[in-house]
Design an enzyme around this catalytic site. Structure first.
Site, mmCIF file in Angstrom:
data_model
loop_
_atom_site.group_PDB
_atom_site.id
_atom_site.type_symbol
_atom_site.label_atom_id
_atom_site.label_comp_id
_atom_site.label_asym_id
_atom_site.label_seq_id
_atom_site.Cartn_x
_atom_site.Cartn_y
_atom_site.Cartn_z
ATOM 1 N N HIS A 33 0.848 -1.105 -0.099
ATOM 2 C CA HIS A 33 0.068 0.015 0.034
ATOM 3 C C HIS A 33 0.997 1.280 -0.107
ATOM 4 O O HIS A 33 0.307 2.138 -0.547
ATOM 5 C CB HIS A 33 -0.814 0.157 1.122
ATOM 6 C CG HIS A 33 -1.843 -1.250 1.277
ATOM 7 N ND1 HIS A 33 -1.615 -2.025 2.233
ATOM 8 C CD2 HIS A 33 -2.742 -1.259 0.549
ATOM 9 C CE1 HIS A 33 -2.618 -2.819 2.287
ATOM 10 N NE2 HIS A 33 -3.511 -2.582 1.213
ATOM 11 N N LYS A 145 -0.480 -6.688 -7.860
ATOM 12 C CA LYS A 145 -0.655 -7.976 -7.250
ATOM 13 C C LYS A 145 -2.144 -8.511 -7.429
ATOM 14 O O LYS A 145 -2.329 -9.838 -7.507
ATOM 15 C CB LYS A 145 -0.387 -7.465 -5.679
ATOM 16 C CG LYS A 145 -1.366 -8.244 -4.511
ATOM 17 C CD LYS A 145 -0.419 -9.597 -4.122
ATOM 18 C CE LYS A 145 -1.046 -10.248 -3.049
ATOM 19 N NZ LYS A 145 -2.615 -10.305 -3.000
ATOM 20 N N GLN A 149 -8.193 -7.777 -10.830
ATOM 21 C CA GLN A 149 -8.973 -6.613 -10.388
ATOM 22 C C GLN A 149 -8.540 -5.124 -11.304
ATOM 23 O O GLN A 149 -9.473 -4.473 -11.551
ATOM 24 C CB GLN A 149 -8.652 -6.539 -8.770
ATOM 25 C CG GLN A 149 -9.020 -5.213 -8.374
ATOM 26 C CD GLN A 149 -8.730 -5.065 -6.773
ATOM 27 O OE1 GLN A 149 -9.398 -5.843 -5.875
ATOM 28 N NE2 GLN A 149 -7.575 -4.449 -6.433
ATOM 29 N N ARG A 182 -3.807 -10.229 4.242
ATOM 30 C CA ARG A 182 -4.059 -11.400 4.619
ATOM 31 C C ARG A 182 -2.910 -12.281 5.366
ATOM 32 O O ARG A 182 -3.211 -13.256 5.895
ATOM 33 C CB ARG A 182 -4.659 -12.238 3.732
ATOM 34 C CG ARG A 182 -5.912 -11.690 3.210
ATOM 35 C CD ARG A 182 -6.684 -12.757 2.124
ATOM 36 N NE ARG A 182 -7.720 -11.792 1.507
ATOM 37 C CZ ARG A 182 -9.208 -12.328 1.959
ATOM 38 N NH1 ARG A 182 -9.300 -12.910 2.864
ATOM 39 N NH2 ARG A 182 -9.804 -11.673 1.228
HETATM 40 P P1 AMP Z 1 -6.300 -4.004 -0.482
HETATM 41 O O1 AMP Z 1 -6.054 -3.205 0.682
HETATM 42 O O2 AMP Z 1 -5.905 -5.526 -0.451
HETATM 43 O O3 AMP Z 1 -7.728 -3.871 -1.168
HETATM 44 O O4 AMP Z 1 -5.291 -3.454 -1.385
HETATM 45 C C1 AMP Z 1 -5.371 -2.281 -1.937
HETATM 46 C C2 AMP Z 1 -4.699 -1.783 -3.169
HETATM 47 O O5 AMP Z 1 -3.221 -2.087 -2.738
HETATM 48 C C3 AMP Z 1 -4.929 -2.631 -4.410
HETATM 49 O O6 AMP Z 1 -4.936 -1.963 -5.313
HETATM 50 C C4 AMP Z 1 -4.006 -3.687 -4.311
HETATM 51 O O7 AMP Z 1 -3.665 -4.440 -5.571
HETATM 52 C C5 AMP Z 1 -2.557 -3.009 -3.709
HETATM 53 N N1 AMP Z 1 -1.585 -4.070 -3.311
HETATM 54 C C6 AMP Z 1 -1.896 -5.051 -2.165
HETATM 55 N N2 AMP Z 1 -0.890 -5.670 -2.078
HETATM 56 C C7 AMP Z 1 0.060 -5.070 -2.679
HETATM 57 C C8 AMP Z 1 1.349 -5.770 -3.220
HETATM 58 N N3 AMP Z 1 2.171 -6.368 -2.313
HETATM 59 N N4 AMP Z 1 2.306 -4.805 -3.847
HETATM 60 C C9 AMP Z 1 1.766 -3.689 -4.498
HETATM 61 N N5 AMP Z 1 0.441 -3.186 -4.475
HETATM 62 C C10 AMP Z 1 -0.561 -3.975 -3.544
#
Ligand code: AMP
Length: 270
Positions: A33, A145, A149, A182
């Site tokens: 993030h 990642k 989506q 997660r």
């Molecule tokens: P989430 O909080 O899991 O819904 O993720 C929010 C955003 O962060 C989404 O655009 C994800 O693709 C991105 N994201 C999550 N994990 C990673 C990662 N390891 N590297 C880069 N972006 C990420």
């Protein structure tokens, strides 16, 4: 850093702002993030991060309840990054809108996670539509990642709004495991197993470069991983990165994987 708790706060804060960078998240922030946020801070006049665990994108209520939540810590992180605005909407702020939206995926899009998590991407596109409408950002920063989506949201949002989706590279830990909120749910052994699986697949992808009949090699790899690591695999597939069609060519393709370790579902692509 201003904390915005509802749409009134949000409208008041943003009405005279331009070149807004938006980073949508479900919180429990990690370096993945943070990389998106840093990119937004660099490329935008103002950066807004949302934290919203979106009930509509969970196809399993237990998974929704167990999703890690750490808002206090997240706010500390965001403050230290000098983010301009944090938006913490309630479910009503997002879904009370009179303009109800009905998202329907095309048949050819019901692949990978869309096949295994019914209603998931419909929920993601719906929340992204509401958020984009209220925030009206110039740019939205999203991670590779979650590649499927990223492509679906990009297609839908860029067709209906002026906002541009900016894709950001996957951030991994020192064992090559893609960072994910997660991962907190994994025990130490399982974390190290997930790292081994990531390394295994990164090496496997490199070895595919000069091989033929990739479909068969991937099929065999799926069975090997299941046995070797005692995991349940939803899919392990080679797909084209532009249209996500199954392919037998390594050029412009990625390996996509979704699997469970002890009921925790992990996804990645290489
Ligand atoms: P989430 O909080 O899991 O819904 O993720 C929010 C955003 O962060 C989404 O655009 C994800 O693709 C991105 N994201 C999550 N994990 C990673 C990662 N390891 N590297 C880069 N972006 C990420």
């Amino acid at each position: 850093m201003k904390i915005l708790l509802n749409n009134i706060d949000l409208n008041e804060a943003l009405f005279d702002k331009s070149n807004i960078g938006f980073v949508p998240t479900m919180g429990s922030l990690h370096d993945g993030h943070i990389s998106l946020i840093k990119k937004s801070l660099k490329l935008s006049n103002k950066t807004i991060v949302s934290i919203f665990v979106n009930p509509k994108q969970f196809n399993n209520n237990d998974d929704y309840k167990k999703y890690p939540r750490n808002v206090k810590k997240d706010l500390r992180v965001l403050k230290s990054l000098k983010v301009d605005f944090v938006y913490l909407p309630g479910v009503k702020d997002i879904y009370k809108s009179v303009n109800k939206i009905k998202i329907k995926l095309k048949k050819q899009d019901k692949i990978l996670c869309a096949q295994y998590r019914k209603g998931h991407f419909e929920g993601v596109i719906e929340v992204m539509t509401h958020l984009t409408k209220i925030i009206n950002p110039s740019k939205i920063f999203m991670g590779e990642k979650d590649f499927q989506q990223l492509l679906l949201v990009k297609r839908y949002i860029e067709k209906n709004f002026k906002s541009k989706i900016i894709s950001c590279k996957t951030i991994r830990d020192r064992n090559k495991l893609a960072l994910s909120s997660r991962n907190i749910l994994l025990k130490k052994n399982d974390l190290s197993k997930a790292g081994k699986i990531a390394k295994h697949l990164i090496i496997f992808k490199k070895r595919l470069l000069n091989k033929k009949n990739l479909k068969n090699l991937i099929f065999m790899k799926k069975n090997e991983l299941k046995k070797k690591y005692d995991i349940k695999i939803d899919y392990l597939e080679l797909r084209n990165t532009k249209n996500l069609r199954l392919t037998n060519k390594i050029k412009n393709a990625k390996i996509f994987v979704a699997y469970y370790i002890n009921k925790v579902r992990l996804i990645d692509n290489y």
